[in-house]
Design a protein around this motif. Structure first.
Motif, mmCIF file in Angstrom:
data_model
loop_
_atom_site.group_PDB
_atom_site.id
_atom_site.type_symbol
_atom_site.label_atom_id
_atom_site.label_comp_id
_atom_site.label_asym_id
_atom_site.label_seq_id
_atom_site.Cartn_x
_atom_site.Cartn_y
_atom_site.Cartn_z
ATOM 1 N N GLU A 1 5.784 4.135 -6.173
ATOM 2 C CA GLU A 1 5.162 4.185 -4.747
ATOM 3 C C GLU A 1 6.069 3.728 -3.703
ATOM 4 N N THR B 1 5.710 0.117 -8.821
ATOM 5 C CA THR B 1 4.965 -0.747 -9.700
ATOM 6 C C THR B 1 5.018 -0.804 -11.129
ATOM 7 N N TYR C 1 -0.912 -3.262 -6.231
ATOM 8 C CA TYR C 1 0.415 -3.631 -5.666
ATOM 9 C C TYR C 1 0.597 -5.331 -6.093
ATOM 10 N N ASN D 1 0.752 -1.248 -0.008
ATOM 11 C CA ASN D 1 -0.081 -0.014 0.001
ATOM 12 C C ASN D 1 0.957 1.109 -0.212
#
Length: 355
Positions: free
Chosen positions: A111, A303, A146, A98
């Motif tokens: 991310e 990602t 993810y 996350n």
């Protein structure tokens, strides 16, 4: 919605204290949300981070710790909003599950660098307030952003290590343009990360030199991994012959080691990238001033690049070297890792171990 909506019992192996000893552990995964997928785990690679968390090396372990962030498996359930995956798809889950999804880094597909709350796959607080538990378990629930599509022709056992060791070296190689054919790359250390740096370097058309303190790794480096040259880094005379010959260096050596001898090997504008974690970094400023060299660090990958790497490996038939083990052997595998006794990544057969 299915029973996943209320959460489901999961079987894993966990450490209960800093001894790091693993044993069976039953817990509940969080409920699957509209944007989530549930992944039946078939394989999970063993990373040094698993030792760090199970043995409380950073003094922040939240026991019980279920380690594992190199996860490969099969989608077994999808949320109502999921678009990218369907039941039966082969997928991977890496080092985080996350992030805030609103910052510049997240918007750029970085991310893992999210400053507002990147959530690691193990030993962190999940969206429901529970502690994240990793891939030494029967299944995992993750937001689809993810998760990664593993190409159909890529074996899942071989895909697992790519989700940490692979992307950790692939990221800086792409970011710092270490993919230019004809350039020269030095790789320090020949473990889980280093051997993938060699494989990527050769796939990119680089001239690759491996540096190790152990002559015993020479044959593997040259004849199995395809490196162009092998150098014992403690041989001062041989090191001097390579002065100003390398465009790039990737440092994956796990222990503390000097930096100046390697910096002197870089050409003008050469780039030294650390993907290791020594206790400290000490070097003479002249190592930077002379030749306008740079030193930086890198930490897994975003990602977009992770998906790109998986597709690159499939297209170019690049596979990590692995040893498949049952879950019961994991603690012994930890001990062997600490001794450098693995070529080059342990992968747990989760599907056949957790029955």
């Amino acid at each position: 919605m299915s029973s996943f909506q209320e959460g489901k019992d999961c079987l894993g192996w966990a450490a209960r204290d800093a001894s790091g000893v693993l044993s069976p552990y039953h817990f509940k995964r969080r409920a699957i949300g509209a944007d989530d997928i549930s992944v039946k785990i078939t394989y999970c690679g063993i990373c040094y981070g698993d030792i760090v968390y199970t043995r409380n090396k950073h003094e922040d372990s939240k026991y019980p710790v279920v380690p594992g962030h190199e996860i490969a498996g099969i989608v077994q359930e999808v949320g109502s909003n999921v678009q990218r995956f369907k039941t039966g798809d082969p997928v991977g889950v890496g080092t985080y599950i996350n992030s805030c999804r609103n910052c510049d880094e997240c918007n750029e597909g970085l991310e893992v660098q999210c400053p507002n709350g990147m959530v690691p796959t193990i030993n962190a607080v999940d969206v429901d307030g529970t502690i994240t538990k990793g891939g030494y378990s029967s299944f995992i629930v993750v937001h689809e952003r993810y998760c990664y599509k593993i190409p159909e022709n890529y074996p899942l056992a071989l895909a697992a290590p790519l989700l940490c060791s692979g992307i950790t070296v692939y990221t800086p190689m792409i970011h710092y343009k270490m993919n230019q054919p004809g350039k020269s790359l030095g790789v320090i250390g020949l473990g889980g990360l280093g051997h993938m740096a060699v494989k990527f370097g050769k796939a990119f058309g680089l001239n690759v030199t491996v540096f190790s303190t152990s002559i015993s790794k020479k044959e593997e480096a040259l004849n199995v991994l395809g490196a162009d040259k092998f150098v014992v880094s403690t041989d001062e005379e041989e090191m001097k012959t390579l002065s100003r010959t390398l465009d790039f260096i990737i440092d994956s050596a796990s222990g503390d080691h000097p930096f100046d001898p390697y910096m002197s090997l870089l050409k003008t504008n050469g780039m030294f990238v650390m993907v290791c974690y020594p206790k400290e970094v000490k070097l003479d400023p002249l190592s930077l001033f002379t030749g306008m060299r740079s030193i930086t660090g890198s930490f897994t990958g975003g990602t977009k690049l992770t998906q790109e790497m998986l597709e690159f490996c499939a297209a170019n038939t690049k596979y990590p070297e692995i040893e498949v083990i049952p879950i019961e052997y994991a603690y012994e595998a930890f001990e062997r890792m600490l001794k450098g006794d693995v070529k080059y990544r342990f992968v747990i057969d989760i599907e056949n171990s957790l029955k």
